[in-house]
Enzyme design. Structure first.
Site, mmCIF file in Angstrom:
data_model
loop_
_atom_site.group_PDB
_atom_site.id
_atom_site.type_symbol
_atom_site.label_atom_id
_atom_site.label_comp_id
_atom_site.label_asym_id
_atom_site.label_seq_id
_atom_site.Cartn_x
_atom_site.Cartn_y
_atom_site.Cartn_z
ATOM 1 C CD GLU A 105 -3.213 -0.377 0.442
ATOM 2 O OE1 GLU A 105 -3.042 0.443 -0.314
ATOM 3 O OE2 GLU A 105 -3.782 -2.031 0.108
ATOM 4 C CB SER A 377 -31.798 -30.416 -23.501
ATOM 5 O OG SER A 377 -31.183 -31.888 -23.656
#
Length: 716
Positions: A105, A377
């Site tokens: 950071e 399907s």
């Protein structure tokens, strides 16, 4: 020699010009930023006096809860400002965790005075070079100032306030005190603020007991707590952990050998303790995560937002009641009942998500939005839609006879062949071989194109393993489809061929009454009016006398079943002209459900839900449209057109039971070879072997898009 030198000179000048231009861009960017900073500093002195505090650590912007409302304006949740936070002393925080945060950071934390000009210039340089905002220049002190005292508003005024607050923090407190404030302030996801709450939430231990592996992963979370959460996205969390380790090695906090030992080892993540399930819990979590992504955690938990959503709580209760009817077969190692289920319902005209069930229990994994499962399907309607767009009709005859594509021989669910059958019958009985022949005739790019146009973003169209093969026509995809996207896509059929993007948030208002966002419907025409009407007619037959008969609710409905290889996934997705709903059932570990088809439990759950929510609402028929002249009347072997000689009645109608038995299917189905597709078995892709039928209509006057040779790349 002279010629070579002469030829080289223009190239050298060109390179010099390019370098000069590149350097010029960088210098211009730096000068611009410095100019803006000077102006900002000047303006800042005017506002600094309004933002200095005698005791800055105790003077924090008051928190306010956010309120979430349903589609009728009733409050359904209050996101409490109370935070899961347990402050700890810096001496309790492992040195590896302190160093990890500093490395990733703010590596110059101990050198600057709250604002780091060198870091800002470095960030500007990288962003200009990369052409995007890849790195920020905020220090740990600035982040603390923003998170503790300011809103997440992205304005110059807020940035100036942040700078002066950071400078004031540095004057009043030591570096150790600032780091302690910071580590107890930041948000780590799942409601955890501060390192102690994060350690308990993810690892079930106190922060002082964390090892290097756990520290590195924790330090990577604040960049994007939702995306990098190891509870829901461990792969991303591991990748981010690697970045943290690299930074720690770069700044000599650990050795490369220490980093290598833990780089590929995932820490043990605990499951969040079970609480009593709340109505709409998965939907509320879905909305909350969207808000955090857009506005930040602090805005959601502290700034008193009013969030108006699309959820209909009556429908939500009906959905949860319908899902509860599914029997549990077992409880897995994480204490989660299996099989799991997802149900989503959408208004096809507005895209409003009216009900969402992401699973059974209180776990954090929303299967409705995150689970990419094989559709089987239930993917076939995209093939049928593409065929109808290409000139097929429900009466087009396809020869249901053996076919071999490369080394692949697809077969029907029951192993039998039916001879010459109309397209309508193919849909109703979910026949595999004719579907493959249709896809072979029109090309798989077209069904994939229409699926994408209807909102399916998970298709893979490049690389060694992709969906550009005939096995995809049966729902054997590389990745799968989420229930939310599948239901949204079927909404296109219910909405006259127009796809409307799904939405969960209608409006967001801040604590001062200012509207932050207001939803605007996003729609586009995908299918022609006549093609949609024909498809609805076919899919109505699925419910009337096909594989989806158990979903018949005594009014016009259309739908499609889906069942995958070894019964790992079972689907039923159906709709009326004004409401779409889909149900998926499967085990989280992708094991077999044990002879469950989409026409069984999923269709029954769908029926229970739709009967409840449509009670008292008059039945409505699907709108019709004049059918176009047939361009394709017959498809024979190898996808070739021919003349059926009026012998469509020659088909062997085989309408035996639609429930599967293990002897009726093979556990692995090879993917087709040839036509640019790959050979070999499907690996983790599951091919559907169930059957289905339908009958309905639909229309739209706007022109539909035409798929070209190139299909848009699948979006991740």
């Amino acid at each position: 020699m002279e010629k070579r030198k002469a030829a080289a000179r223009p190239v050298n000048r060109s390179n010099k010009k390019k370098k000069s231009s590149h350097v010029g861009r960088i210098v211009l960017g730096i000068v611009t930023v410095l100019f803006v900073m000077l102006i900002g500093i000047g303006c800042g002195f005017l506002t600094a006096s309004m933002n200095t505090r005698a005791n800055i650590a105790e003077d924090i912007l008051p928190s306010a809860s956010s309120h979430i409302y349903d589609i009728n304006g009733n409050e359904i949740a209050n996101v409490h400002a109370t935070e899961n936070r347990e402050p700890v002393k810096l001496s309790q925080v492992p040195i590896n965790l302190q160093n990890a945060f500093i490395a990733v950071e703010d590596n110059r934390f101990y050198e600057h005075s709250g604002v780091d000009p060198r870091g800002i210039l470095r960030a500007v340089f990288k962003n200009v070079m990369g052409g995007e905002v890849a790195e920020g220049g905020s220090t740990i002190t600035q982040q603390l100032a923003k998170n503790a005292y300011l809103t997440q508003e992205r304005t110059l005024k807020r940035k100036i306030q942040e700078v002066f607050l950071a400078l004031q923090l540095e004057r009043q407190y030591t570096k150790q005190e600032i780091l302690e404030f910071y580590l107890n302030q930041i948000y780590f996801g799942q409601g955890a603020y501060g390192v102690q709450a994060a350690a308990q939430t993810y690892y079930g231990k106190n922060v002082e007991d964390l090892d290097l592996n756990e520290c590195a992963m924790l330090a990577g979370l604040p960049k994007s707590p939702n995306y990098y959460s190891p509870a829901s996205n461990l792969d991303a969390a591991q990748e981010r952990k690697g970045v943290v380790l690299d930074q720690m090695v770069k700044y000599d906090y650990i050795t490369s050998g220490e980093a290598s030992k833990v780089r590929n080892v995932a820490p043990t993540i605990i499951q969040k303790s079970a609480n009593e399930a709340k109505v709409g819990a998965y939907f509320l979590d879905y909305v909350t995560q969207q808000l955090i992504e857009r506005y930040g955690a602090d805005a959601v938990y502290k700034e008193g937002l009013k969030v108006y959503t699309t959820i209909d709580m009556d429908m939500q209760q009906a959905a949860e009641a319908a899902v509860a009817s599914l029997d549990a077969q077992r409880t897995d190692a994480n204490g989660v009942m299996q099989p799991q289920v997802a149900l989503v319902s959408i208004d096809p005209h507005t895209g409003y998500i009216l009900a969402m069930v992401g699973g059974r229990g209180t776990d954090q994994f929303n299967r409705a939005t995150l689970a990419e499962r094989q559709p089987g399907s239930s993917f076939k309607p995209f093939v049928f839609a593409a065929a109808l767009q290409e000139g097929f009709t429900p009466d087009t005859i396809i020869d249901d006879s053996p076919i071999k594509v490369g080394g692949w021989s697809p077969h029907n669910y029951n192993g039998n062949y039916n001879g010459k059958v109309p397209l309508r019958y193919v849909a109703e009985q979910s026949l595999n071989v004719p579907t493959v022949k249709i896809a072979q005739k029109i090309g798989m790019d077209k069904p994939l194109f229409y699926a994408q146009e209807m909102g399916i973003t998970t298709l893979v169209l490049d690389g060694a393993h992709n969906d550009r093969n005939l096995a995809s026509s049966l729902g054997g995809l590389t990745r799968g489809i989420t229930p939310l996207e599948m239901v949204s896509a079927y909404g296109t059929f219910a909405n006259k061929g127009v796809h409307v993007e799904p939405v969960s948030i209608v409006r967001v208002v801040d604590r001062n009454g200012k509207t932050l966002e207001e939803h605007q419907t996003k729609s586009k025409t995908v299918l022609s009016e006549s093609s949609t009407a024909a498809l609805n007619s076919m899919l109505q037959g699925v419910v009337l006398h096909g594989t989806g008969a158990r979903a018949n609710i005594g009014r016009p409905v259309a739908g499609k079943t889906g069942t995958t290889d070894n019964w790992r996934d079972a689907w039923f997705v159906g709709y009326t002209p004004d409401l779409v709903a889909g149900v998926w059932v499967g085990n989280d570990d992708n094991t077999s459900l044990g002879v469950m088809t989409g026409g069984m439990e999923p269709a029954q759950i769908w029926k229970a839900f739709m009967q409840k929510v449509l009670e008292g609402i008059p039945a409505k028929s699907f709108p019709g449209a004049p059918p176009p002249a047939a361009k394709v009347t017959y498809i024979g072997d190898e996808g070739k057109e021919g003349d059926d000689g009026g012998k469509s009645s020659d088909r062997k109608t085989n309408t035996k039971n639609t429930s599967k038995s293990k002897s009726d299917q093979k556990s692995e189905v090879p993917t087709p070879n040839g036509n640019g597709s790959r050979s070999g078995n499907t690996g983790n892709r599951n091919i559907d072997f169930d059957r289905t039928s339908d009958d309905g209509t639909q229309n739209e006057s706007a022109p539909a898009p035409s798929p070209g040779a190139n299909v848009e790349k699948g979006r991740n």
